[in-house]
Write a protein that holds these residues in place. Structure first.
Motif, PDB file in Angstrom:
ATOM      1  N   ASN A 293      44.064  42.228  41.293  1.00 28.96           N
ATOM      2  CA  ASN A 293      44.390  43.515  41.688  1.00 28.96           C
ATOM      3  C   ASN A 293      43.744  44.575  40.727  1.00 28.96           C
ATOM      4  OD1 ASN A 293      45.776  46.112  42.222  1.00 28.96           O
ATOM      5  ND2 ASN A 293      47.714  45.257  42.440  1.00 28.96           N
ATOM      6  N   VAL A 325      45.701  54.820  49.291  1.00 36.79           N
ATOM      7  CA  VAL A 325      45.436  53.457  49.470  1.00 36.79           C
ATOM      8  C   VAL A 325      46.572  52.700  49.810  1.00 36.79           C
ATOM      9  CG1 VAL A 325      44.318  51.117  48.488  1.00 36.79           C
ATOM     10  CG2 VAL A 325      43.135  53.360  48.491  1.00 36.79           C
ATOM     11  N   LEU A 330      47.113  48.869  52.155  1.00 39.11           N
ATOM     12  CA  LEU A 330      46.334  47.860  51.476  1.00 39.11           C
ATOM     13  C   LEU A 330      47.084  47.282  50.524  1.00 39.11           C
ATOM     14  CD1 LEU A 330      44.176  49.301  53.373  1.00 39.11           C
ATOM     15  CD2 LEU A 330      42.577  49.128  51.483  1.00 39.11           C
ATOM     16  N   ARG A 331      46.909  45.878  50.313  1.00 40.81           N
ATOM     17  CA  ARG A 331      47.639  45.139  49.304  1.00 40.81           C
ATOM     18  C   ARG A 331      46.694  43.976  48.740  1.00 40.81           C
ATOM     19  NH1 ARG A 331      50.364  49.137  50.310  1.00 40.81           N
ATOM     20  NH2 ARG A 331      52.521  49.222  50.662  1.00 40.81           N
ATOM     21  N   THR A 332      46.643  43.828  47.507  1.00 42.82           N
ATOM     22  CA  THR A 332      46.268  42.519  46.852  1.00 42.82           C
ATOM     23  C   THR A 332      47.201  41.666  47.000  1.00 42.82           C
ATOM     24  OG1 THR A 332      46.567  43.612  44.650  1.00 42.82           O
ATOM     25  CG2 THR A 332      44.292  43.235  45.537  1.00 42.82           C
ATOM     26  N   THR A 345      39.662  42.173  45.496  1.00 44.20           N
ATOM     27  CA  THR A 345      39.529  43.191  44.634  1.00 44.20           C
ATOM     28  C   THR A 345      38.653  44.148  45.004  1.00 44.20           C
ATOM     29  OG1 THR A 345      39.468  41.169  43.063  1.00 44.20           O
ATOM     30  CG2 THR A 345      38.867  43.054  41.961  1.00 44.20           C
ATOM     31  N   MET A 348      39.935  46.753  47.739  1.00 47.21           N
ATOM     32  CA  MET A 348      40.708  47.586  46.980  1.00 47.21           C
ATOM     33  C   MET A 348      39.979  48.671  46.407  1.00 47.21           C
ATOM     34  SD  MET A 348      43.883  48.191  47.137  1.00 47.21           S
ATOM     35  CE  MET A 348      45.427  47.241  46.898  1.00 47.21           C
TER      36      MET A 348
END
Ligand code: IPM
Ligand code: MG
Length: 358
Positions: A293, A325, A330-332, A345, A348
């Protein structure tokens, strides 16, 4: 005059998350009027590999010249067996100490979009916004004497916990000033029921309070503070404490937010120089896979813009872009939950850059 930023990617996931922050800085320079030059250096395990030292002289002199330093993370299992003076962490401690970066600001903020990621009940943590002010260049981390000696047929390990009044006073001032810009409440954490050094700490905090009558000062023993952080964390606004207590309490506070991958930090000297780094470590288990992240590093850039580069409007802009974001879902992997979109990575980092323009 153009500001100088020294970039120290470090080890593990450091290079990949810093890469996203550098892309963002490049866009701020080319499209948003940021006047800054970037140079790169080595710190930590990568520096040991290349030069035999965790903090090479070249890095230290570049750091002295810089207005701000962006650090990824240092350390990894391949370095754990090195002699103590060669360990990556020693490089980090040395740069903090050499540059007198005594004031460590560690925010613990719960992003509303990530409320379900906390291990505590949503009502206990929703809206959480704590700032931990940790003393970073003194206390037991640096106290002399220290060592492991042979005594009475066995080994004895020892360290020294000492603070001078002047060291307590300068971290105290930073904490009172920080509280003044926030909700005006400062809790000083110590162990004054047992330690003389804490008795002095408390006395100096009380004395300083006379100069900051608009700030509400309270004191708490560190064991109780650890308990209160987990029981009712929203009672805190700003907490100020010693190097080691701050190390421990800031990990605890960070985890309350359920997203240690989101939290930036600043380490400041008495002027406006600072070193900025994500709170999370080098995560060797996922290094090189494009999964980490980058948001904590990107938010560290925002802190840098605010505290060292005198660009508060750009700092707001970066923070707002991160919020957007998250709103987009959106999510790691570290903050991924059902119904959101898992990204890597680079995706993002690029999404934050795209959101800057909005
Ligand atoms: C931190 C870390 C460091 C510290 C280590 C890596 C030396 O835990 O920044 O909190 O203890 O200060
Ligand atoms: Mg720590």
């Amino acid at each position: 005059m153009s500001k100088k930023i020294l970039v120290l990617p470090g080890d593990g996931i450091g290079p990949e998350i810093v890469n996203e922050a550098v892309k963002l800085l490049d866009v701020l320079r080319s499209r948003h009027g940021l006047d800054a030059e970037l140079t790169q250096g080595l710190l930590g395990g990568c520096a040991v590999d290349a030069t035999g030292k965790p903090l090479p002289d070249e890095t230290l002199s570049a750091a002295r010249e810089a207005d701000a330093i962006l650090l990824g993370a240092v350390g990894g299992p391949q370095y754990d067996k090195l002699d103590r003076p060669l360990r990556p962490e020693r490089g980090l401690l040395a740069i903090r100490s050499e540059l007198e970066l005594f004031g460590n600001l560690r925010p613990a903020i719960l992003y509303p979009q990530l409320a379900s990621a906390s291990s505590l009940k949503p009502e206990v943590v929703s809206g959480l916004d704590i700032m931990i002010v940790r003393e970073l260049t003194g206390g037991i981390y640096f106290g002399q004497p220290r060592g492991i000696e042979q005594a009475d047929g066995e080994r004895r390990g020892y360290n020294t916990l000492a603070y001078k009044e002047s060291e307590i006073e300068r971290i105290g001032r930073l904490a009172f000033e920080t509280a003044r810009k926030r909700d005006g409440r400062l809790c000083s954490v110590d162990k004054a029921n047992v330690l003389e050094v804490s008795e002095l700490w408390r006395e100096v905090m009380e004395r300083l309070h006379a100069e900051y009558p608009d700030v509400e000062l309270s004191h708490m023993y560190v064991d109780n503070a650890a308990m209160q952080l987990v029981r009712a964390p929203k009672q805190f606004d700003v907490m100020v404490t010693t190097n080691m207590f701050g190390d421990i309490l800031s990990d605890c506070a960070a985890m309350l937010t359920g997203s240690i991958g989101m939290l930036p930090s600043a380490s400041l000297d008495r002027h406006s120089k600072g070193m900025y780094e994500p709170i999370h470590g080098s995560a060797p288990d996922i290094a090189g896979q494009g999964l980490a992240n980058p948001l904590a590093t990107i938010l560290s850039v925002a802190m840098m813009l605010r505290y060292s580069l005198d660009e508060p409007a750009l700092a707001d802009r970066v923070e707002a872009a991160v919020g957007r974001v998250l709103d987009q879902g959106l999510r790691t992997g570290d903050i991924h939950t059902e119904g959101t979109r898992r990204v890597g990575t680079a995706e993002m980092g690029e999404a934050v850059i795209a959101a800057l323009a909005e």
